[in-house]
Scaffold this active site. Structure first.
Site, mmCIF file in Angstrom:
data_model
loop_
_atom_site.group_PDB
_atom_site.id
_atom_site.type_symbol
_atom_site.label_atom_id
_atom_site.label_comp_id
_atom_site.label_asym_id
_atom_site.label_seq_id
_atom_site.Cartn_x
_atom_site.Cartn_y
_atom_site.Cartn_z
ATOM 1 N N GLU A 514 0.926 -1.317 -0.009
ATOM 2 C CA GLU A 514 0.052 -0.042 0.009
ATOM 3 C C GLU A 514 0.835 1.325 -0.188
ATOM 4 O O GLU A 514 0.493 2.198 0.676
ATOM 5 C CB GLU A 514 -1.005 0.204 1.190
ATOM 6 C CG GLU A 514 -1.935 -1.227 1.050
ATOM 7 C CD GLU A 514 -2.909 -1.113 2.414
ATOM 8 O OE1 GLU A 514 -2.911 -0.291 3.212
ATOM 9 O OE2 GLU A 514 -3.742 -1.946 2.259
ATOM 10 N N GLU A 607 -4.319 -8.968 0.764
ATOM 11 C CA GLU A 607 -5.007 -8.637 2.061
ATOM 12 C C GLU A 607 -6.374 -8.502 2.004
ATOM 13 O O GLU A 607 -7.019 -7.644 1.040
ATOM 14 C CB GLU A 607 -4.333 -7.381 2.591
ATOM 15 C CG GLU A 607 -3.902 -7.329 3.749
ATOM 16 C CD GLU A 607 -3.184 -5.954 4.274
ATOM 17 O OE1 GLU A 607 -1.959 -5.581 3.819
ATOM 18 O OE2 GLU A 607 -3.848 -5.192 4.919
HETATM 19 C C1 GAL Z 1 -3.829 -2.716 5.791
HETATM 20 C C2 GAL Z 1 -2.536 -2.680 5.849
HETATM 21 C C3 GAL Z 1 -1.999 -3.412 7.154
HETATM 22 C C4 GAL Z 1 -2.834 -3.276 8.371
HETATM 23 C C5 GAL Z 1 -4.183 -3.435 7.788
HETATM 24 C C6 GAL Z 1 -5.362 -3.296 8.996
HETATM 25 O O1 GAL Z 1 -4.264 -1.322 4.989
HETATM 26 O O2 GAL Z 1 -1.766 -3.105 4.693
HETATM 27 O O3 GAL Z 1 -0.672 -3.028 7.390
HETATM 28 O O4 GAL Z 1 -2.690 -1.899 8.584
HETATM 29 O O5 GAL Z 1 -4.764 -2.616 6.935
HETATM 30 O O6 GAL Z 1 -5.297 -2.235 9.535
#
Ligand code: GAL
Length: 916
Positions: A514, A607
């Site tokens: 990200e 993710e």
């Molecule tokens: C995503 C990020 C993770 C973690 C997750 C939950 O956007 O890539 O590192 O922060 O959110 O908050």
């Protein structure tokens, strides 16, 4: 290192007979008096000092840093990263002396750094041999300086919830002596640091020798030019971990293993072997081996190289027969130079490496030996696996021709109450529970893991995404590693790939997560392309990616990706009605758009979910839909800091598991997904930043399963007959009130009974993953579910209203542990009623004690709001249970007895054998 005797050579292997005959004449036994290569653990006997005040330290700084103006610690994880702030040096910095450490990983020799003249810090007392450090704390590595400290409570604290409320920021020194004997004269001697958080700078005998800023990289320093032989040498390492440098708990200090490596001047280089396999089938595989040899000496020399392949057993032992051997080669080594030798062989009937349950993670080890004049001068072992991986944009991911759906989790590097300090058993326990879950893939979010962890993923057959950074040149927090990205990305990346490329478990490289460069068009894409090229150069066998939560088709960044790693975009972000009012990134479910725009690129949901819960806590009313953002009163209680375990609630940008599963199942070309997150981790306690640890895990910080564990298990292990009921059934304040009951099962249908009476039989519809009885009126007693599959009874579960607590019970995960000072036993205490049932809402105070050759190193209960320091022997049960982590003393054996007491309850005891 000792050599295995190679008896019973593989004479069945016809093509190699000649080579083998040659090699049997040639002895690769090391001469007994001087082992060719020594890799000595130097984790013991360190002295440690940390400055009390991060503002008042010495001025031996790596570089100046921008002033921190933004201390906001509770930003949504998907906030837009911002531009780096330029700063001018206002004082002398040591960077110029550190940069040369990375030279080996800069491809263009004209860009290599030269060490400037002078020796900064030479007069500083801590680097002097005669400095008296006896008052400093004695520590063993791996060491995390913050994990045993009290938590900072409240809003305006030096370290907030985001970084885990522990004093990981700070500046500290580690000192130790190294005894180097006169017999070592003429050898090359290296310091290998698997990980130091962060900006490590090393002095040896008062000389600044080098260092490495990125806290997650492994690196090596050549100590040879600075050593004294025949006595002690003083090592002094300065570590500087900035405040506001991370979105999670990074830990602080030398938190991974440290080694002293001694070799002959001619030796196999650091991570000097590369093994690739091609044309892999059950009957044959081609093995390509590159070995890079360094010659640090001053005279040209002729040597020979030979590599033999053995089976590497699951327990780490090596098979006693050579299964194949590369042809022995003669090489002439030029002084002060390196050369890379390439060899190939074909192996018949290879035992392939692949993920269970359908395949086995079979491994081999290549033992490379260098000889000179009949003497062995080096021996180097490279574990590897033979497997073929491939990606298909329409069909997904394949291992050895078999489609393997990625059932993945994201994992941070910390080990809960043990912090960032690497411990093999704690890491193994995490993996064992992930296996039980049915998980087959792990994304190392968002940084290189400890090397030993990859040894475990190889051994256990996980598929791994190895990831480099959470940010590139744009920042997420004021002092994160964007500060070093411009000058260190090449060194960090090449070092990562060289370190990890032989692990069969790694299936994909990720250069970032990200990153802010998603927002900077062509400029960002150029950086992405440069990183991809670096990785491709180092490893032509695996693709690269970087996880995208913002970049979309039509933008330049996704064009640069070989695999499309999507974060949250597949199922849509803030897009469903329950999320429509929220500000931030908003996207419809984007799998189809990506698939159409990039018909040749495979999509992975790198993710997803970001669902939240506090284990065993249930809040009412319960959301009627399948996914909702957490809000006060719906799923969350800001007063207690708890999130409901109905497993329907998410971060603002997230989606429940049910929604993720449905979207992914409707787009079968997606190769699989990685849930955020497998285990809870320290820091990032969305949505309640007064807490210390996350709510995202399927498993809590202490290692207790949340309800979501069973939801994923029902999906990931469809052949395991299981049914899981939630909530618990102890609701004395809810008599006659609506108390929804949900069931997670690998069956397709189930009937629920309350005190023997059927509440109806329900069947999962298309894209439904739970069965829910949302209008159950609570009455105490027994809830029972019978699950069916294809109309036949498949599994059942019963839960009961318990009586009040009367006793404690203790169980240990292992009855016997090794007295090596590192092994661990995880001891669970449960608060139970007179019938032995765990009381699911018990919060009793518990005090642990220990007798025998060990220590309770930490306790926990998995409650993210608990600010009781981890070493405390007093710990409340959280919803029925708590944990004590027991470590045996080094070099001792005997019986350890753990006791748990709690006022008004019967005590409990458990024993653990410590063996040598
Ligand atoms: C995503 C990020 C993770 C973690 C997750 C939950 O956007 O890539 O590192 O922060 O959110 O908050």
């Amino acid at each position: 290192m000792t050599m295995k005797t190679k008896k019973d050579k593989a004479s069945w292997y016809p093509l190699l007979v000649i080579t083998l005959l040659l090699s049997s004449l040639w002895s690769c036994q090391p001469s007994p008096q001087s082992p060719p290569r020594e890799r000595i653990s130097i984790n013991d006997n360190w002295r440690f000092y940390k400055y009390e005040n991060i503002e008042k330290t010495d001025n031996l700084i790596y570089d100046v840093r921008p002033e921190i103006t933004d201390t906001n610690d509770d930003k949504q994880a998907d906030s837009k990263p911002t531009e780096a702030v330029e700063v001018e040096a206002t004082q002398e910095t040591l960077k110029a002396w550190i940069m040369p450490t990375g030279n080996r990983f800069i491809k263009d020799p004209t860009k290599h750094y030269t060490r400037p003249k002078g020796n900064p810090g030479k007069d500083f007392p801590f680097v002097q041999s005669d400095f008296d450090d006896q008052d400093w704390q004695a520590v063993e590595l791996p060491h995390d300086w913050a994990i045993e400290e009290p938590f900072y409570a409240g809003w305006d604290t030096p370290v907030g919830g985001g970084m885990g409320r522990l004093p990981s920021p700070g500046v500290a020194w580690y000192r130790r002596t190294l005894d180097i004997s006169t017999a070592d004269q003429g050898k090359s001697i290296f310091l290998d640091i698997d990980g130091a958080m962060s900006y490590a700078m090393v002095w040896i005998n008062g000389q600044l020798a080098g260092g490495w800023p990125y806290g997650y990289s492994s690196w090596r320093l050549d100590l040879t030019p600075y050593l004294h032989y025949g006595g002690p040498n003083q090592l002094a390492i300065r570590i500087d971990n900035p405040a506001h440098s991370s979105r999670w708990y990074p830990g602080g200090g030398i938190y991974r293993n440290v080694w002293l490596v001694k070799t002959e001047p001619i030796h196999i280089a650091q991570w000097g072997t590369s093994i690739r396999t091609k044309d892999v089938s059950a009957s044959q595989a081609t093995i390509l081996l590159d070995v890079t040899i360094d010659h640090d000496g001053n005279e040209n020399q002729n040597i020979a190289i030979q590599t033999d392949i053995f089976v590497l057993n699951e327990d780490g032992s090596i098979g006693d027969k050579t299964v194949a051997a590369f042809a022995k080669k003669a090489i002439s080594m030029t002084a002060q130079n390196s050369s890379t030798i390439q060899s190939t062989l074909t192996l018949d009937n290879p035992r392939l490496w692949g993920p269970p349950p359908t395949q086995s993670p079979n491994r081999y080890v290549a033992i490379t030996t260098l000889t000179s004049g009949g003497q062995t001068i080096d021996e180097y072992r490279t574990p590897f696996g033979i497997r073929a991986i491939s990606y298909d944009a329409d069909k997904g991911f394949f291992v050895n021709g078999e489609k393997v759906y990625l059932k993945g989790v994201n994992q941070h590097h910390d080990l809960g109450a043990l912090g960032a300090a690497f411990n093999a058993r704690a890491a193994e326990r995490q993996l064992e529970m992930l296996k039980e879950l049915g998980c087959n893939a792990i994304r190392m979010a968002h940084n290189p893991p400890a090397p030993e962890l990859l040894e475990m993923t190889d051994r256990m057959g996980f598929l791994v995404i190895d990831e480099m950074y959470d940010c590139w040149a744009r920042k997420k927090t004021p002092h994160d590693f964007h500060l070093i990205f411009p000058e260190w990305h090449e060194q960090d990346l090449r070092a990562l790939v060289r370190r990890d490329r032989n692990h069969p478990s790694i299936i994909l490289w990720s250069t970032g997560n990200e990153v802010g460069e998603q927002y900077t068009g062509e400029e960002g894409a150029k950086i992405a392309m440069r990183l991809r090229e670096i990785v491709n150069e180092e490893d032509p066998t695996r693709p690269t990616s970087a996880s995208m939560n913002y970049a979309k088709p039509g933008m330049p960044l996704p064009e640069t990706m070989e695999v499309l790693n999507l974060n949250y975009q597949g199922e849509g972000i803030r897009n469903a009605p329950a999320y429509a009012h929220l500000k931030g990134i908003n996207t419809s479910p984007l799998y189809p758009r990506f698939h159409q725009a990039f018909p040749d690129k495979v999509i992975i949901s790198s993710e997803n979910a970001a669902a939240l819960s506090s284990r065993g806590t249930y809040l009412f009313p319960v959301n009627e839909g399948i996914s909702a953002p957490i809000s006060d009163g719906l799923g969350g209680d800001p007063k207690t800091g708890y999130v409901s375990s109905y497993e329907l609630y998410t971060a603002d940008f997230g989606s429940s598991a049910d929604k993720v599963f449905a979207t992914i199942d409707q787009h079968p070309y997606v190769a699989g997904g990685f849930v955020w997150s497998g285990w809870d981790y320290l820091g990032e306690p969305t949505p309640y930043y007064l807490s210390r640890s996350s709510y995202f895990g399927l498993i809590d910080l202490a290692g207790f399963k949340k309800d979501r564990f069973y939801l994923y298990q029902s999906r990931w292990r469809p052949e395991l007959p299981m049914a899981h009921i939630l909530p618990h059934w102890n609701w004395s304040d809810r008599l006659g009130k609506i108390t929804p009951v949900h069931v997670f099962t690998s069956g397709d249908e189930a009937e629920l009974f309350l005190n023997g009476e059927s509440l109806g039989r329900k069947k999962k519809g298309a894209y439904e993953y739970r069965l829910r009885w949302d209008d159950v009126l609570y009455e105490p007693g027994e809830l029972k579910v019978i699950a069916y599959r294809d109309g036949k009874e498949w599994a059942e579960e019963t839960i009961k209203t318990t009586d009040s607590p009367t006793q404690l019970t203790l169980t240990t995960d292992r009855q016997s542990i090794l007295g090596d000072g590192k092994d661990l036993a995880f001891v669970t205490v449960a608060v139970t009623d007179q019938n032995g049932l765990t009381v699911p809402n018990a919060m009793n105070d518990i005090t642990f004690s220990i007798e025998g050759p060990g220590e309770i190193v930490a306790t926990d209960n998995g409650d993210p709001t608990s600010l009781v320091a981890f070493p405390s022997l007093e710990r409340k049960a959280f919803n029925g249970v708590a944990l004590a982590i027991v470590q045996p003393n080094k070099g001792q054996a005997g019986t350890i007895t753990i006791k748990a007491v709690s006022s008004g309850l019967k005590n409990a005891e458990v024993t653990i054998e410590v063996i040598q």
